[in-house]
Scaffold this active site. Structure first.
Site, mmCIF file in Angstrom:
data_model
loop_
_atom_site.group_PDB
_atom_site.id
_atom_site.type_symbol
_atom_site.label_atom_id
_atom_site.label_comp_id
_atom_site.label_asym_id
_atom_site.label_seq_id
_atom_site.Cartn_x
_atom_site.Cartn_y
_atom_site.Cartn_z
ATOM 1 N N GLU A 94 0.649 -1.111 0.111
ATOM 2 C CA GLU A 94 0.105 -0.041 -0.137
ATOM 3 C C GLU A 94 0.938 1.355 -0.076
ATOM 4 O O GLU A 94 1.987 1.152 0.630
ATOM 5 C CB GLU A 94 -0.841 0.068 1.289
ATOM 6 C CG GLU A 94 -2.350 -0.008 1.197
ATOM 7 C CD GLU A 94 -2.879 -0.301 2.399
ATOM 8 O OE1 GLU A 94 -3.353 -1.158 2.680
ATOM 9 O OE2 GLU A 94 -3.469 1.016 2.913
ATOM 10 N N CYS A 107 3.188 8.410 1.569
ATOM 11 C CA CYS A 107 3.466 7.489 2.703
ATOM 12 C C CYS A 107 3.887 6.021 1.951
ATOM 13 O O CYS A 107 3.321 5.657 1.317
ATOM 14 C CB CYS A 107 2.355 7.375 3.533
ATOM 15 S SG CYS A 107 2.571 6.216 4.731
ATOM 16 N N CYS A 114 4.744 -7.192 8.049
ATOM 17 C CA CYS A 114 5.625 -6.421 9.093
ATOM 18 C C CYS A 114 5.916 -7.771 10.129
ATOM 19 O O CYS A 114 4.818 -8.243 10.494
ATOM 20 C CB CYS A 114 5.118 -5.327 9.559
ATOM 21 S SG CYS A 114 6.218 -4.719 11.051
ATOM 22 N N CYS A 118 2.415 -5.620 15.983
ATOM 23 C CA CYS A 118 1.602 -4.948 17.074
ATOM 24 C C CYS A 118 -0.037 -5.091 16.786
ATOM 25 O O CYS A 118 -0.515 -5.255 15.746
ATOM 26 C CB CYS A 118 1.808 -3.375 16.594
ATOM 27 S SG CYS A 118 3.550 -2.852 16.573
ATOM 28 N N CYS A 121 -2.577 -3.067 14.643
ATOM 29 C CA CYS A 121 -1.969 -2.399 13.414
ATOM 30 C C CYS A 121 -2.551 -3.677 12.255
ATOM 31 O O CYS A 121 -2.137 -4.872 12.469
ATOM 32 C CB CYS A 121 -0.576 -2.146 13.503
ATOM 33 S SG CYS A 121 0.030 -2.112 11.710
ATOM 34 N N CYS A 350 -2.695 2.345 6.740
ATOM 35 C CA CYS A 350 -1.903 1.451 5.886
ATOM 36 C C CYS A 350 -2.085 0.307 6.288
ATOM 37 O O CYS A 350 -1.845 -0.214 7.388
ATOM 38 C CB CYS A 350 -0.549 2.196 5.853
ATOM 39 S SG CYS A 350 0.041 2.743 4.460
HETATM 40 N N1 SAH Z 1 6.674 0.266 11.354
HETATM 41 C C1 SAH Z 1 6.932 1.638 11.823
HETATM 42 C C2 SAH Z 1 6.454 2.586 10.602
HETATM 43 C C3 SAH Z 1 4.933 2.048 9.815
HETATM 44 S S1 SAH Z 1 3.565 2.345 11.007
HETATM 45 C C4 SAH Z 1 6.216 2.146 12.952
HETATM 46 O O1 SAH Z 1 5.400 1.237 13.615
HETATM 47 O O2 SAH Z 1 6.390 3.138 13.467
HETATM 48 C C5 SAH Z 1 3.311 4.211 11.081
HETATM 49 C C6 SAH Z 1 2.827 4.478 12.264
HETATM 50 O O3 SAH Z 1 1.311 4.123 12.236
HETATM 51 C C7 SAH Z 1 3.305 3.929 13.667
HETATM 52 O O4 SAH Z 1 3.162 5.166 14.639
HETATM 53 C C8 SAH Z 1 2.133 3.134 14.148
HETATM 54 O O5 SAH Z 1 2.320 2.539 15.193
HETATM 55 C C9 SAH Z 1 0.813 3.567 13.500
HETATM 56 N N2 SAH Z 1 -0.413 2.725 13.513
HETATM 57 C C10 SAH Z 1 -0.489 1.696 12.917
HETATM 58 N N3 SAH Z 1 -1.836 1.243 12.969
HETATM 59 C C11 SAH Z 1 -2.399 2.007 13.378
HETATM 60 C C12 SAH Z 1 -4.042 2.144 13.928
HETATM 61 N N4 SAH Z 1 -4.594 1.284 13.585
HETATM 62 N N5 SAH Z 1 -4.363 3.625 14.094
HETATM 63 C C13 SAH Z 1 -3.373 4.472 14.440
HETATM 64 N N6 SAH Z 1 -1.940 4.412 14.221
HETATM 65 C C14 SAH Z 1 -1.555 3.188 13.629
HETATM 66 FE FE1 SF4 Z 2 4.593 -3.112 12.120
HETATM 67 FE FE2 SF4 Z 2 2.330 -1.936 12.320
HETATM 68 FE FE3 SF4 Z 2 3.999 -2.482 14.461
HETATM 69 FE FE4 SF4 Z 2 4.570 -0.510 12.651
HETATM 70 S S1 SF4 Z 2 2.749 -0.451 13.862
HETATM 71 S S2 SF4 Z 2 6.151 -2.050 13.687
HETATM 72 S S3 SF4 Z 2 4.106 -1.641 10.563
HETATM 73 S S4 SF4 Z 2 2.968 -3.923 13.108
#
Ligand code: SAH
Ligand code: SF4
Length: 368
Positions: A94, A107, A114, A118, A121, A350
């Protein structure tokens, strides 16, 4: 022979070596690099200063654009365009274009999936499929840059006057960029190369969960990108759950590494904090966060109400809880930004578009 070489994977020096290995003068590599990274051509036939035979060899053995558009969704305000692309091996990623604050921000993703996992996410749910190559990362920026450069008064529903250019990059799409360090750095160097694409490194923000050894490596690079750290919790106990890599790089170590990063680079660090109702949004947690960030010079916190992913138990905090949390940080001298418009600036959705291809009902959800 099949087109097996992605030209965007090559640095200028590597293209020169490739040309030498093809029996060409090395400067052909420089010319090709310029066609690719300055003029963004997608067909070797457009490289008009190359001999015809070389153009033909390039056409038969190499390719330039690895992205095939599968699906594109614009938001109702005309500010965001999310695109899902297929790569040559069938993997999907994406990429998002955001038109916001007079900026045109792309972006980008650095991995297919990944491995950090988390739980809130969408990208984290399916695990890691593979790293992206440098060219696959660069191509995401080039895709939207080509569209923005077109002299076309019809912006197809997005609020933007063309021709124009990409102004900012956020490495906040799918994947953990510091877990694909070399490819990400090569891609960002190409984007920031003053002779070609020439986007200032200061307008590039890299978001990480905090892989400490890689933060140390980043501090040594002569590429002054902005660093954003995804915190989401003020204590190890909670962060271990929300950002599982925290078990390896826990908060005291992470903060210490960031203090050293600042001493070395003199750069500001931004923290991302996705606000989840009843999980990390209490007054006490705001106070703990202020204490945790006290050693960081000019810390800035982005408070983002969680963008709920289908099937996940986590819900966004109320606006009131966000404001209360924000006031406590501000009182402690920490600057904050609140993103009340879901996912626009950080494109928190994303990974969701990708889910939608397997589950069509999710698409309705994304369209809001
Ligand atoms: N992996 C890296 C970069 C990609 S995610 C990271 O985690 O920093 C980019 C941002 O989007 C991160 O701060 C992540 O925690 C946040 N993010 C992911 N899923 C989300 C969600 N459902 N709502 C809000 N922020 C989210
Ligand atoms: Fe990976 Fe999503 Fe966690 Fe960023 S927020 S490190 S993309 S699992």
């Amino acid at each position: 022979m099949s087109q097996s070489i992605l030209l965007l994977d090559y640095t200028r020096e590597q293209l020169q070596e490739l040309m030498t290995s093809w029996g060409q003068p090395a400067y052909r590599g420089k010319q090709i690099y310029e066609w690719l990274h300055k003029f963004l051509v997608t067909d070797p036939q457009q490289m008009t200063n190359l001999p015809k035979t070389l153009r033909e060899r390039l056409a038969s053995e190499t390719y330039i654009n690895p992205l095939e558009l599968i699906l594109q969704v614009d938001d109702a305000r005309g500010e965001t365009r999310k695109a899902l692309f297929r790569l040559p091996d069938g993997a999907t990623i994406e990429v998002v274009l955001m038109l916001y604050n007079k900026r045109r921000t792309v972006c980008i993703s650095t991995q297919v999936g990944c491995g950090i996992g988390c739980p809130f996410c969408a990208t984290g749910q399916g695990g890691l499929t593979r790293n992206l190559s440098p060219g696959e990362i660069i191509a995401q920026v080039h895709w939207f840059e080509r569209w923005l450069r077109e002299a076309n008064s019809d912006s197809e529903g997005l609020v933007v006057e063309r021709p124009t250019r990409v102004t900012n990059i956020v490495v906040m799409g799918m994947g953990e960029p510091l877990a694909n360090y070399e490819a990400t750095m090569q891609a960002l160097r190409a984007i920031a190369d003053p002779k070609t694409f020439a986007l200032s490194a200061r307008n590039i923000t890299l978001s990480t969960v905090g892989l400490i050894p890689k933060i140390e490596q980043l501090a040594e690079e002569d590429l002054p990108v902005r660093l954003a750290v995804s915190l989401h919790a003020p204590t190890d106990r909670l962060r271990n759950k929300l950002v599982p890599i925290n078990k390896r790089y826990h908060l005291p170590k992470l903060i210490h590494a960031l203090v050293r990063y600042q001493e070395k680079t003199n750069r500001r660090v931004t923290f991302e904090y996705a606000m989840m109702r009843g999980i990390n949004d209490s007054v006490e947690q705001a106070e703990l966060l202020a204490d945790l960030l006290a050693p960081i010079r000019k810390a800035h916190v982005n408070l983002i109400p969680l963008n709920p992913t289908p099937g996940s138990p986590y819900q966004p905090s109320s606006e009131e809880a966000v404001r209360r949390f924000q006031a406590i940080l501000e009182r402690a001298g920490i600057t904050t930004t609140v993103r009340l418009r879901r996912g626009v600036e950080i494109s928190a959705g994303c990974g969701q578009l990708r889910q939608a291809v397997q589950q069509p009902e999710v698409l309705k959800f994304i369209r809001e």
